[in-house]
Motif scaffolding. Structure first.
Motif, PDB file in Angstrom:
ATOM      1  N   TYR A  94      64.797 107.681 116.385  1.00 37.94           N
ATOM      2  CA  TYR A  94      65.040 109.109 116.587  1.00 37.94           C
ATOM      3  C   TYR A  94      66.355 109.541 115.937  1.00 37.94           C
ATOM      4  O   TYR A  94      66.411 110.562 115.231  1.00 37.94           O
ATOM      5  CB  TYR A  94      65.057 109.406 118.085  1.00 37.94           C
ATOM      6  N   SER A 145      62.444 116.934 117.747  1.00 40.81           N
ATOM      7  CA  SER A 145      62.360 116.267 119.043  1.00 40.81           C
ATOM      8  C   SER A 145      60.966 116.383 119.641  1.00 40.81           C
ATOM      9  O   SER A 145      60.410 115.399 120.162  1.00 40.81           O
ATOM     10  CB  SER A 145      63.389 116.872 120.008  1.00 40.81           C
ATOM     11  N   PHE A 148      58.511 114.425 117.385  1.00 41.15           N
ATOM     12  CA  PHE A 148      58.797 112.999 117.477  1.00 41.15           C
ATOM     13  C   PHE A 148      58.168 112.418 118.731  1.00 41.15           C
ATOM     14  O   PHE A 148      57.569 111.339 118.708  1.00 41.15           O
ATOM     15  CB  PHE A 148      60.305 112.771 117.482  1.00 41.15           C
TER      16      PHE A 148
END
Length: 211
Positions: A94, A145, A148
């Motif tokens: 990430y 985010s 992901f």
């Protein structure tokens, strides 16, 4: 370990990042390449401003998909063989994506400063390259985010998400057929796209030049 992850992710995402850099640096220049009256300039900047949230969402989506694509192709075998916990592996992946996404964000900042420096801005109007870039960065981070998390989920989790969306659509269709004044689309818009909703950053006007 992070450097290795960053290098691997760059290999998978480099075309997406390169395209984002080109687009981010070009957008401000396209919006301000002509000498216009104040009203025409504001209208032009507002029109081109609709492209920034689209670019932010696209960068987040494509970078997240590119980051997880090799894991899905290999059925996550490589990740399971690494001598680190799964949660740390996900965190490093990430963070590597966020570092790579800094390039198109910086490109927007540079393009905005160059465009405003070269443009003839009428009296009474001001440029906001930093504010625009900060908003773009937040939108990219939010989109990345969300996508992901969705891209890294298992097929079961993806099925749950699709199931919830399908159920919402089914409820809306049944309510319309029964004449019940239920508007889930408006409720979702108010809850998600209006402040303090998680996607409120994508709405409103994205103005490089304003009063």
């Amino acid at each position: 370990m992070f450097r290795v992850m960053l290098q691997a992710q760059w290999k998978w995402c480099r075309l997406v990042i390169a395209a984002g850099v080109c687009a981010g640096a070009t957008l401000p220049l396209l919006a301000l390449h002509e000498v216009l009256s104040p009203a025409e300039l504001l209208a032009r900047v507002r029109g081109w401003g609709t492209v920034y949230p689209v670019l932010a969402a696209a960068m987040g989506l494509l970078t997240a998909i590119s980051a997880w694509a090799p894991d899905h192709r290999g059925r996550h075998v490589h990740a399971l063989t690494l001598p680190i916990p799964r949660r740390r592996y996900v965190l490093l992946k990430y963070l590597a994506g966020l570092v790579l996404l800094a390039a198109p964000i910086l490109a927007v900042l540079v393009g905005a400063f160059v465009a405003t420096a070269l443009a003839t801005i009428p009296d009474g109007l001001h440029s906001y390259p930093v504010a625009l870039t900060i908003r773009f960065a937040l939108a990219v981070a939010v989109a990345y985010s969300i996508f992901f998390a969705i891209s890294g989920a298992t097929a079961r989790t993806a099925g749950y998400i699709i199931g919830v969306l399908s159920a919402a659509v089914a409820v809306q269709v049944i309510a319309n057929a029964a004449g019940i004044p239920l508007r889930l689309d408006i409720l979702v818009e108010l809850a998600v796209f209006q402040w303090p909703g998680p996607l409120a950053i994508f709405t409103g006007h994205w103005m490089l030049i304003d009063v």
